[in-house]
Write a protein that holds these residues in place. Sequence first.
Motif, PDB file in Angstrom:
ATOM      1  N   MET A 143      58.024  33.713  20.401  1.00 13.54           N
ATOM      2  CA  MET A 143      58.381  32.401  20.897  1.00 13.54           C
ATOM      3  C   MET A 143      57.595  32.129  22.171  1.00 13.54           C
ATOM      4  O   MET A 143      57.452  32.997  23.022  1.00 13.54           O
ATOM      5  CB  MET A 143      59.882  32.330  21.175  1.00 13.54           C
ATOM      6  CG  MET A 143      60.307  31.002  21.775  1.00 13.54           C
ATOM      7  SD  MET A 143      62.079  30.885  22.061  1.00 13.54           S
ATOM      8  CE  MET A 143      62.604  30.514  20.406  1.00 13.54           C
ATOM      9  N   ILE A 144      57.125  30.910  22.269  1.00 13.78           N
ATOM     10  CA  ILE A 144      56.346  30.520  23.438  1.00 13.78           C
ATOM     11  C   ILE A 144      57.278  29.979  24.536  1.00 13.78           C
ATOM     12  O   ILE A 144      58.412  29.559  24.270  1.00 13.78           O
ATOM     13  CB  ILE A 144      55.262  29.487  23.047  1.00 13.78           C
ATOM     14  CG1 ILE A 144      54.181  29.399  24.131  1.00 13.78           C
ATOM     15  CG2 ILE A 144      55.876  28.141  22.725  1.00 13.78           C
ATOM     16  CD1 ILE A 144      52.891  28.798  23.666  1.00 13.78           C
ATOM     17  N   HIS A 145      56.803  30.018  25.754  1.00 16.21           N
ATOM     18  CA  HIS A 145      57.554  29.551  26.920  1.00 16.21           C
ATOM     19  C   HIS A 145      58.097  28.141  26.662  1.00 16.21           C
ATOM     20  O   HIS A 145      57.369  27.280  26.149  1.00 16.21           O
ATOM     21  CB  HIS A 145      56.628  29.563  28.142  1.00 16.21           C
ATOM     22  CG  HIS A 145      57.321  29.395  29.439  1.00 16.21           C
ATOM     23  ND1 HIS A 145      57.778  28.178  29.885  1.00 16.21           N
ATOM     24  CD2 HIS A 145      57.640  30.304  30.394  1.00 16.21           C
ATOM     25  CE1 HIS A 145      58.337  28.335  31.068  1.00 16.21           C
ATOM     26  NE2 HIS A 145      58.266  29.615  31.399  1.00 16.21           N
ATOM     27  N   PRO A 146      59.355  27.881  27.029  1.00 15.72           N
ATOM     28  CA  PRO A 146      59.945  26.571  26.732  1.00 15.72           C
ATOM     29  C   PRO A 146      59.322  25.397  27.482  1.00 15.72           C
ATOM     30  O   PRO A 146      59.442  24.254  27.036  1.00 15.72           O
ATOM     31  CB  PRO A 146      61.420  26.743  27.105  1.00 15.72           C
ATOM     32  CG  PRO A 146      61.453  27.895  28.058  1.00 15.72           C
ATOM     33  CD  PRO A 146      60.322  28.785  27.673  1.00 15.72           C
ATOM     34  N   GLU A 147      58.660  25.647  28.598  1.00 16.43           N
ATOM     35  CA  GLU A 147      58.043  24.546  29.346  1.00 16.43           C
ATOM     36  C   GLU A 147      56.585  24.370  28.934  1.00 16.43           C
ATOM     37  O   GLU A 147      55.662  24.358  29.758  1.00 16.43           O
ATOM     38  CB  GLU A 147      58.182  24.781  30.850  1.00 16.43           C
ATOM     39  CG  GLU A 147      59.622  24.656  31.305  1.00 16.43           C
ATOM     40  CD  GLU A 147      59.767  24.677  32.799  1.00 16.43           C
ATOM     41  OE1 GLU A 147      58.940  24.062  33.490  1.00 16.43           O
ATOM     42  OE2 GLU A 147      60.720  25.321  33.272  1.00 16.43           O
ATOM     43  N   THR A 148      56.391  24.220  27.611  1.00 20.63           N
ATOM     44  CA  THR A 148      55.068  23.966  27.045  1.00 20.63           C
ATOM     45  C   THR A 148      55.214  22.921  25.946  1.00 20.63           C
ATOM     46  O   THR A 148      56.300  22.728  25.391  1.00 20.63           O
ATOM     47  CB  THR A 148      54.444  25.243  26.436  1.00 20.63           C
ATOM     48  OG1 THR A 148      55.284  25.732  25.392  1.00 20.63           O
ATOM     49  CG2 THR A 148      54.232  26.314  27.488  1.00 20.63           C
TER      50      THR A 148
ATOM     51  N   TRP B   8      54.896  34.339  26.170  1.00 17.70           N
ATOM     52  CA  TRP B   8      55.098  34.461  24.720  1.00 17.70           C
ATOM     53  C   TRP B   8      55.652  35.843  24.410  1.00 17.70           C
ATOM     54  O   TRP B   8      55.236  36.837  25.019  1.00 17.70           O
ATOM     55  CB  TRP B   8      53.782  34.266  23.962  1.00 17.70           C
ATOM     56  CG  TRP B   8      53.897  34.529  22.489  1.00 17.70           C
ATOM     57  CD1 TRP B   8      54.415  33.693  21.540  1.00 17.70           C
ATOM     58  CD2 TRP B   8      53.507  35.716  21.784  1.00 17.70           C
ATOM     59  NE1 TRP B   8      54.365  34.290  20.292  1.00 17.70           N
ATOM     60  CE2 TRP B   8      53.805  35.529  20.421  1.00 17.70           C
ATOM     61  CE3 TRP B   8      52.926  36.921  22.172  1.00 17.70           C
ATOM     62  CZ2 TRP B   8      53.561  36.491  19.440  1.00 17.70           C
ATOM     63  CZ3 TRP B   8      52.671  37.883  21.209  1.00 17.70           C
ATOM     64  CH2 TRP B   8      52.985  37.662  19.867  1.00 17.70           C
ATOM     65  N   VAL B   9      56.598  35.867  23.472  1.00 18.78           N
ATOM     66  CA  VAL B   9      57.147  37.120  22.961  1.00 18.78           C
ATOM     67  C   VAL B   9      57.102  37.056  21.445  1.00 18.78           C
ATOM     68  O   VAL B   9      57.521  36.055  20.847  1.00 18.78           O
ATOM     69  CB  VAL B   9      58.619  37.330  23.431  1.00 18.78           C
ATOM     70  CG1 VAL B   9      59.220  38.563  22.783  1.00 18.78           C
ATOM     71  CG2 VAL B   9      58.704  37.421  24.944  1.00 18.78           C
ATOM     72  N   GLN B  10      56.602  38.107  20.827  1.00 20.55           N
ATOM     73  CA  GLN B  10      56.641  38.167  19.364  1.00 20.55           C
ATOM     74  C   GLN B  10      58.096  38.363  18.966  1.00 20.55           C
ATOM     75  O   GLN B  10      58.739  39.329  19.370  1.00 20.55           O
ATOM     76  CB  GLN B  10      55.770  39.307  18.835  1.00 20.55           C
ATOM     77  CG  GLN B  10      55.655  39.285  17.331  1.00 20.55           C
ATOM     78  CD  GLN B  10      54.620  40.260  16.807  1.00 20.55           C
ATOM     79  OE1 GLN B  10      53.750  40.723  17.542  1.00 20.55           O
ATOM     80  NE2 GLN B  10      54.705  40.564  15.526  1.00 20.55           N
ATOM     81  N   ASP B  11      58.617  37.407  18.176  1.00 19.42           N
ATOM     82  CA  ASP B  11      60.033  37.469  17.810  1.00 19.42           C
ATOM     83  C   ASP B  11      60.203  37.593  16.299  1.00 19.42           C
ATOM     84  O   ASP B  11      59.233  37.640  15.546  1.00 19.42           O
ATOM     85  CB  ASP B  11      60.794  36.266  18.379  1.00 19.42           C
ATOM     86  CG  ASP B  11      60.371  34.932  17.787  1.00 19.42           C
ATOM     87  OD1 ASP B  11      60.043  34.873  16.586  1.00 19.42           O
ATOM     88  OD2 ASP B  11      60.387  33.928  18.520  1.00 19.42           O
ATOM     89  N   ALA B  12      61.451  37.620  15.867  1.00 20.10           N
ATOM     90  CA  ALA B  12      61.765  37.855  14.455  1.00 20.10           C
ATOM     91  C   ALA B  12      61.289  36.730  13.541  1.00 20.10           C
ATOM     92  O   ALA B  12      61.138  36.940  12.333  1.00 20.10           O
ATOM     93  CB  ALA B  12      63.269  38.065  14.295  1.00 20.10           C
TER      94      ALA B  12
END
Length: 195
Positions: A1-6, A32-36
């Motif tokens: 998931m990418i940073h919410p302020e983008t 960014w974090v690689q998520d499920a």
Amino acid sequence: MIHPETELRFVNPEIGHGVFATGFIPKGTIVWVQDALDRTLPPEEVGRYPADLRERMLKYCFRDRHGHFVLCWDHNRYVNHSFDSNCILTPYQLEIAVRDIQPGEELTDNYGYLNIIEPFDACDEGHARKTVFPDDLTRHHPEWDNKLEGAYGRLAEVEQPLRGLLGNEAWETLLLIANGEAAARSIRECFYDPA
């Protein structure tokens, strides 16, 4: 998931879309974090897709250190290349802002650490390097590790909206690195060697 302020914005017909900050993102922020929800596809699966679908996959995926294709579910797949990127991938399945990113500024990656398949000429004006190569990680990792080192030191000092996507063990490891109690793993570990 990418940073919410983008947000996703159209750049121009040659580049297409890009990801831009809607607020201030300070150095040391996990962007960014690689998520499920991100899909990780082994090469043999990608090889079974029709040619036009494979072409899209290759455009919007990066390869991890195992050679698997990672397709991000959100607009992270539109982050564009820069030889002087403001975000850098880590061996911890996340990216960090390696300098302050101002509101309205585009978030960028250096595609040299994304295990591209074929070299390509980048339209990165004002930079001496012009071509991104599949093995850039083997040559440029000291520079990227150096930039990451400065960013890791800020991890605990800045707001981390994506913190909830990290497990406690991962976060504790990052805090040890931030506090100088553990050495960070090198981005070189992200390199996929098909040999």
